[in-house]
Design an enzyme around this catalytic site. Structure first.
Site, PDB file in Angstrom:
ATOM      1  N   ARG A 110     -56.903  26.935 -33.097  1.00  0.00           N
ATOM      2  CA  ARG A 110     -56.776  27.769 -34.462  1.00  0.00           C
ATOM      3  C   ARG A 110     -58.276  28.214 -34.807  1.00  0.00           C
ATOM      4  O   ARG A 110     -58.331  29.134 -35.359  1.00  0.00           O
ATOM      5  CB  ARG A 110     -56.241  26.504 -35.343  1.00  0.00           C
ATOM      6  CG  ARG A 110     -54.918  26.167 -35.462  1.00  0.00           C
ATOM      7  CD  ARG A 110     -54.296  24.813 -36.170  1.00  0.00           C
ATOM      8  NE  ARG A 110     -54.795  23.914 -35.506  1.00  0.00           N
ATOM      9  CZ  ARG A 110     -54.880  22.446 -35.770  1.00  0.00           C
ATOM     10  NH1 ARG A 110     -54.139  22.422 -36.931  1.00  0.00           N
ATOM     11  NH2 ARG A 110     -55.292  21.527 -35.067  1.00  0.00           N
ATOM     12  N   ASP A 166     -50.741  22.698 -35.969  1.00  0.00           N
ATOM     13  CA  ASP A 166     -51.146  22.814 -34.834  1.00  0.00           C
ATOM     14  C   ASP A 166     -50.386  23.334 -33.722  1.00  0.00           C
ATOM     15  O   ASP A 166     -49.208  22.914 -33.451  1.00  0.00           O
ATOM     16  CB  ASP A 166     -51.486  21.268 -34.328  1.00  0.00           C
ATOM     17  CG  ASP A 166     -52.219  21.178 -33.151  1.00  0.00           C
ATOM     18  OD1 ASP A 166     -52.156  22.150 -32.198  1.00  0.00           O
ATOM     19  OD2 ASP A 166     -52.695  20.067 -32.629  1.00  0.00           O
ATOM     20  N   CYS A 181     -61.168  22.701 -36.419  1.00  0.00           N
ATOM     21  CA  CYS A 181     -59.770  22.338 -36.007  1.00  0.00           C
ATOM     22  C   CYS A 181     -60.049  21.078 -35.048  1.00  0.00           C
ATOM     23  O   CYS A 181     -61.117  20.654 -34.848  1.00  0.00           O
ATOM     24  CB  CYS A 181     -58.781  23.349 -35.342  1.00  0.00           C
ATOM     25  SG  CYS A 181     -59.348  24.075 -33.759  1.00  0.00           S
TER      26      CYS A 181
HETATM   27  P1  4NP Z   1     -56.503  23.269 -32.103  1.00  0.00           P
HETATM   28  O1  4NP Z   1     -55.369  22.769 -31.033  1.00  0.00           O
HETATM   29  O2  4NP Z   1     -56.921  21.994 -32.705  1.00  0.00           O
HETATM   30  O3  4NP Z   1     -56.040  24.273 -32.757  1.00  0.00           O
HETATM   31  O4  4NP Z   1     -57.714  23.830 -31.195  1.00  0.00           O
HETATM   32  C1  4NP Z   1     -55.369  21.697 -30.271  1.00  0.00           C
HETATM   33  C2  4NP Z   1     -55.823  22.075 -28.876  1.00  0.00           C
HETATM   34  C3  4NP Z   1     -55.840  20.953 -28.038  1.00  0.00           C
HETATM   35  C4  4NP Z   1     -55.109  19.648 -28.283  1.00  0.00           C
HETATM   36  C5  4NP Z   1     -54.804  19.445 -29.688  1.00  0.00           C
HETATM   37  C6  4NP Z   1     -54.807  20.694 -30.484  1.00  0.00           C
HETATM   38  N1  4NP Z   1     -55.430  18.462 -27.428  1.00  0.00           N
HETATM   39  O5  4NP Z   1     -54.791  17.601 -27.837  1.00  0.00           O
HETATM   40  O6  4NP Z   1     -55.640  18.892 -26.469  1.00  0.00           O
END
Ligand code: 4NP
Length: 156
Positions: free
Chosen positions: A15, A124, A9
Site C-alpha cells: 500500500r 491490507d 503501512c
Molecule cells: P503492506 O502489505 O502493509 O500494504 O505492504 C503487507 C505486506 C506484507 C505483509 C503484510 C502486509 N506481511 O505479512 O508480510
C-alpha cells in the site's frame, strides 16, 4: 522549507509504495515537497514493492520499481510533517514511536482525507487477489488528489 510527507503501512511493499508513487506523480515538478514511505514491520526491509503493486501502478503509467522497503523509525516522527497511515494497526504502531503530542498529531489515517471522522482503513491487500490491489489503488488515488490539492493551497 520543504513539506515532508510519509506514507506508512505494515510491510512497505503493497500500500504505502503505491501511495508514495501516486502522490509523487500528482506533485511532479514541485521541488518543495518530499514524499517517502516506510513500514511498521521489518519483514520486507530492502525489498522492491510487491509485484502486484508494481503491476497496478504500471497500468496507471506509474513506475514504482525503484522503491525499497524500510522500517518506520522514531526519527521519522520528528522529521516528517504529515504521516499518513493505511489502517488502525499502522496508526497504533506509529503512535507508539512518538515522543511528544505534536509528533502524535502528525499521524493520520490517509482515508480521513476522503471520509473525515469515519476511521476507514485501506484494507491490507497482501493476502487478496488482484482486485484488492485495484481497490487500494483507487482509494489512494482519490486521497492523494485531496492531499496534493491541500499542498498546492498551502494547507499541508
Ligand atoms: P503492506 O502489505 O502493509 O500494504 O505492504 C503487507 C505486506 C506484507 C505483509 C503484510 C502486509 N506481511 O505479512 O508480510
Amino acid at each position: 522549507m520543504k513539506t515532508k510527507i510519509l506514507m506508512v503501512c505494515l510491510g512497505n511493499i503493497c500500500r504505502s509504495p503505491l501511495a508514495e508513487g501516486i502522490l509523487k506523480s500528482k506533485l511532479n515538478g514541485n521541488n518543495d515537497v518530499l514524499v517517502d514511505s516506510a513500514g511498521t514491520g521489518n519483514y520486507h526491509v530492502g525489498e522492491a514493492p510487491d509485484p502486484r503493486s508494481i503491476a497496478i501502478a504500471k497500468r496507471y503509467n506509474l513506475d514504482i520499481t525503484n522503491q525499497r522497503g524500510r522500517l518506520l523509525t522514531a526519527q521519522d516522527l520528528k522529521e516528517f510533517d504529515h504521516i499518513f497511515v493505511m489502517d488502525q494497526f499502522n496508526y497504533e504502531d506509529a503512535i507508539e514511536l512518538a515522543e511528544s503530542e505534536p509528533e502524535k498529531e502528525k499521524v493520520k489515517l490517509i482515508l480521513e482525507e476522503i471520509f473525515p471522522g469515519e476511521n476507514v482503513d485501506v484494507p491490507d491487500p497482501y493476502h487478496r487477489g488482484d482486485q484488492g490491489f485495484e481497490n487500494v489503488y483507487k482509494m489512494l488515488d482519490e486521497a492523494c488528489d485531496i492531499i496534493s490539492d491541500k499542498i498546492e493551497k498551502g494547507i499541508y
